[in-house]
Write a protein that holds these residues in place. Structure first.
Motif, mmCIF file in Angstrom:
data_model
loop_
_atom_site.group_PDB
_atom_site.id
_atom_site.type_symbol
_atom_site.label_atom_id
_atom_site.label_comp_id
_atom_site.label_asym_id
_atom_site.label_seq_id
_atom_site.Cartn_x
_atom_site.Cartn_y
_atom_site.Cartn_z
ATOM 1 N N LEU A 267 38.970 36.154 38.154
ATOM 2 C CA LEU A 267 38.697 36.757 36.849
ATOM 3 C C LEU A 267 37.756 37.957 36.983
ATOM 4 C CD1 LEU A 267 38.301 33.504 34.752
ATOM 5 C CD2 LEU A 267 40.082 35.234 34.433
ATOM 6 N N HIS A 268 36.758 37.830 37.840
ATOM 7 C CA HIS A 268 35.835 38.946 38.074
ATOM 8 C C HIS A 268 36.575 40.156 38.636
ATOM 9 C CE1 HIS A 268 32.149 36.064 38.449
ATOM 10 N NE2 HIS A 268 32.501 36.266 37.197
ATOM 11 N N ARG A 269 37.465 39.920 39.584
ATOM 12 C CA ARG A 269 38.232 41.021 40.189
ATOM 13 C C ARG A 269 39.125 41.694 39.134
ATOM 14 N NH1 ARG A 269 41.433 38.427 43.326
ATOM 15 N NH2 ARG A 269 43.391 39.004 42.414
ATOM 16 N N TRP A 270 39.776 40.871 38.310
ATOM 17 C CA TRP A 270 40.638 41.443 37.261
ATOM 18 C C TRP A 270 39.821 42.271 36.283
ATOM 19 C CZ3 TRP A 270 43.331 36.122 36.371
ATOM 20 C CH2 TRP A 270 44.270 35.903 37.389
ATOM 21 N N PHE A 271 38.647 41.784 35.941
ATOM 22 C CA PHE A 271 37.777 42.529 35.030
ATOM 23 C C PHE A 271 37.446 43.903 35.621
ATOM 24 C CE2 PHE A 271 33.604 43.923 33.639
ATOM 25 C CZ PHE A 271 33.739 43.888 32.255
ATOM 26 N N ARG A 272 37.003 43.937 36.870
ATOM 27 C CA ARG A 272 36.650 45.205 37.511
ATOM 28 C C ARG A 272 37.863 46.132 37.568
ATOM 29 N NH1 ARG A 272 32.429 46.231 36.200
ATOM 30 N NH2 ARG A 272 32.807 48.189 37.209
ATOM 31 N N ASN A 273 39.031 45.580 37.903
ATOM 32 C CA ASN A 273 40.250 46.397 37.964
ATOM 33 C C ASN A 273 40.607 46.961 36.592
ATOM 34 O OD1 ASN A 273 40.409 45.857 40.689
ATOM 35 N ND2 ASN A 273 42.033 44.328 40.486
ATOM 36 N N ALA A 274 40.407 46.173 35.546
ATOM 37 C CA ALA A 274 40.713 46.638 34.189
ATOM 38 C C ALA A 274 39.744 47.745 33.769
ATOM 39 C CB ALA A 274 40.671 45.477 33.204
ATOM 40 N N VAL A 275 38.480 47.604 34.110
ATOM 41 C CA VAL A 275 37.513 48.658 33.799
ATOM 42 C C VAL A 275 37.934 49.952 34.504
ATOM 43 C CG1 VAL A 275 35.121 49.436 34.119
ATOM 44 C CG2 VAL A 275 35.583 47.109 33.292
ATOM 45 N N TRP B 279 30.004 39.954 32.319
ATOM 46 C CA TRP B 279 30.562 39.860 33.672
ATOM 47 C C TRP B 279 29.450 39.625 34.691
ATOM 48 C CZ3 TRP B 279 29.782 43.472 37.677
ATOM 49 C CH2 TRP B 279 30.581 43.286 38.809
ATOM 50 N N SER B 280 28.361 40.379 34.573
ATOM 51 C CA SER B 280 27.237 40.247 35.490
ATOM 52 C C SER B 280 26.603 38.851 35.390
ATOM 53 C CB SER B 280 26.194 41.329 35.187
ATOM 54 O OG SER B 280 25.091 41.204 36.038
ATOM 55 N N ASP B 281 26.416 38.366 34.175
ATOM 56 C CA ASP B 281 25.864 37.020 33.986
ATOM 57 C C ASP B 281 26.795 35.965 34.577
ATOM 58 O OD1 ASP B 281 23.734 38.208 32.694
ATOM 59 O OD2 ASP B 281 24.293 37.501 30.691
ATOM 60 N N SER B 282 28.092 36.178 34.423
ATOM 61 C CA SER B 282 29.072 35.251 34.988
ATOM 62 C C SER B 282 28.979 35.230 36.508
ATOM 63 C CB SER B 282 30.485 35.644 34.542
ATOM 64 O OG SER B 282 31.447 34.830 35.151
ATOM 65 N N ASN C 104 28.074 32.009 38.755
ATOM 66 C CA ASN C 104 29.010 31.585 39.792
ATOM 67 C C ASN C 104 28.309 31.474 41.139
ATOM 68 O OD1 ASN C 104 31.708 30.782 40.360
ATOM 69 N ND2 ASN C 104 32.037 32.741 41.389
ATOM 70 N N ASP C 105 27.426 32.426 41.424
ATOM 71 C CA ASP C 105 26.648 32.380 42.671
ATOM 72 C C ASP C 105 25.725 31.167 42.720
ATOM 73 O OD1 ASP C 105 27.861 34.726 43.461
ATOM 74 O OD2 ASP C 105 26.143 36.009 42.938
ATOM 75 N N GLU C 106 25.360 30.665 41.550
ATOM 76 C CA GLU C 106 24.490 29.486 41.453
ATOM 77 C C GLU C 106 25.296 28.195 41.323
ATOM 78 O OE1 GLU C 106 21.096 29.528 41.736
ATOM 79 O OE2 GLU C 106 21.429 31.632 42.273
ATOM 80 N N ALA C 107 26.598 28.249 41.640
ATOM 81 C CA ALA C 107 27.502 27.093 41.600
ATOM 82 C C ALA C 107 27.620 26.501 40.198
ATOM 83 C CB ALA C 107 27.073 26.029 42.609
ATOM 84 N N ALA D 195 33.908 38.123 28.921
ATOM 85 C CA ALA D 195 33.833 39.514 29.384
ATOM 86 C C ALA D 195 35.208 40.178 29.267
ATOM 87 C CB ALA D 195 33.325 39.573 30.823
ATOM 88 N N ILE D 196 36.244 39.462 29.676
ATOM 89 C CA ILE D 196 37.614 39.983 29.567
ATOM 90 C C ILE D 196 37.972 40.207 28.099
ATOM 91 C CG2 ILE D 196 40.030 39.235 29.803
ATOM 92 C CD1 ILE D 196 39.214 38.173 32.609
ATOM 93 N N GLU D 197 37.569 39.280 27.260
ATOM 94 C CA GLU D 197 37.837 39.391 25.825
ATOM 95 C C GLU D 197 37.072 40.565 25.208
ATOM 96 O OE1 GLU D 197 36.915 36.527 22.082
ATOM 97 O OE2 GLU D 197 37.832 35.582 23.840
ATOM 98 N N GLU D 198 35.815 40.726 25.583
ATOM 99 C CA GLU D 198 35.000 41.830 25.065
ATOM 100 C C GLU D 198 35.576 43.178 25.507
ATOM 101 O OE1 GLU D 198 31.469 42.945 22.797
ATOM 102 O OE2 GLU D 198 32.826 41.244 22.867
ATOM 103 N N LEU D 199 36.042 43.246 26.740
ATOM 104 C CA LEU D 199 36.703 44.455 27.206
ATOM 105 C C LEU D 199 37.964 44.709 26.379
ATOM 106 C CD1 LEU D 199 37.087 46.855 29.088
ATOM 107 C CD2 LEU D 199 38.098 45.271 30.767
#
Length: 182
Positions: A151-159, A18-21, A25-28, A40-44
């Motif tokens: 996807l990042h928001r969903w990941f954080r919410n799932a955690v 997730w962090s690498d993603s 993303n910040d680097e376009a 990340a979602i799959e690993e979770l």
């Protein structure tokens, strides 16, 4: 390795993806970011399935597929969403037979998309790996930071939801019983 230790180590790996993603993303680098966000979602999902100690009864496979692991994460998000609704109203709909899983809220829709393999198809489209892509080029061209942010928001919410035992229990039941087909 104990289930709790495996869960924690797998969760840490999901957090790293997730962090690498986020960094990409910040680097376009949206396409690379989407691949890692879905991983990340799959690993979770893999961590959740192990923690739950259940198998998808609809599957004959020994190990969960990519889609099943992705769906496990969205099962948790859907369970969390259901538990935040008016329980009396939900129970009345269940008792009357008028309960419609897809009308619960946005996560139930994402759960259905995950179950159908959508996120795996997006991941494949972003890698240019599909010889016969299931998602048209004009749609894959629209993969951008907005989808990755979602996807990042969903990941954080799932955690966060993974700390809610009631949501975990309900999600495990969804996963085990044919991926929540109601």
């Amino acid at each position: 390795m104990a289930s709790d230790e495996y869960f924690q180590r797998t969760l840490e790996n999901a957090e790293r993806l997730w962090s690498d993603s986020k960094f990409l993303n910040d680097e376009a680098r949206s396409r690379s970011a989407i691949i890692l966000a879905i991983f990340a979602i799959e690993e979770l999902g893999k961590a959740l399935i192990t923690k739950w100690g259940v198998r998808n009864l609809a599957s004959k496979r020994e190990h969960p597929t990519h889609v099943e692991k992705q769906t496990a994460t969205f099962a948790l998000l859907s369970a969390d969403e259901i538990l935040k609704k008016d329980r009396v109203r939900v129970r009345k709909h269940i008792e009357r037979g008028t309960f419609d899983f897809l009308k619960i809220g946005p996560m139930s829709h994402q759960f259905a998309w995950a179950r159908g393999g959508f996120f795996d198809d997006v991941r494949m489209a972003a890698t240019y790996a599909d010889k016969e892509p299931k998602i048209p080029d004009d749609l894959t061209d629209s993969i951008d930071t907005n989808l990755v942010d979602e996807l990042h928001r969903w990941f954080r919410n799932a955690v966060a939801a993974s700390k809610n035992q009631e949501a975990m229990s309900l999600a495990a039941a969804f996963y085990q019983n044919g991926l929540g087909r109601l």
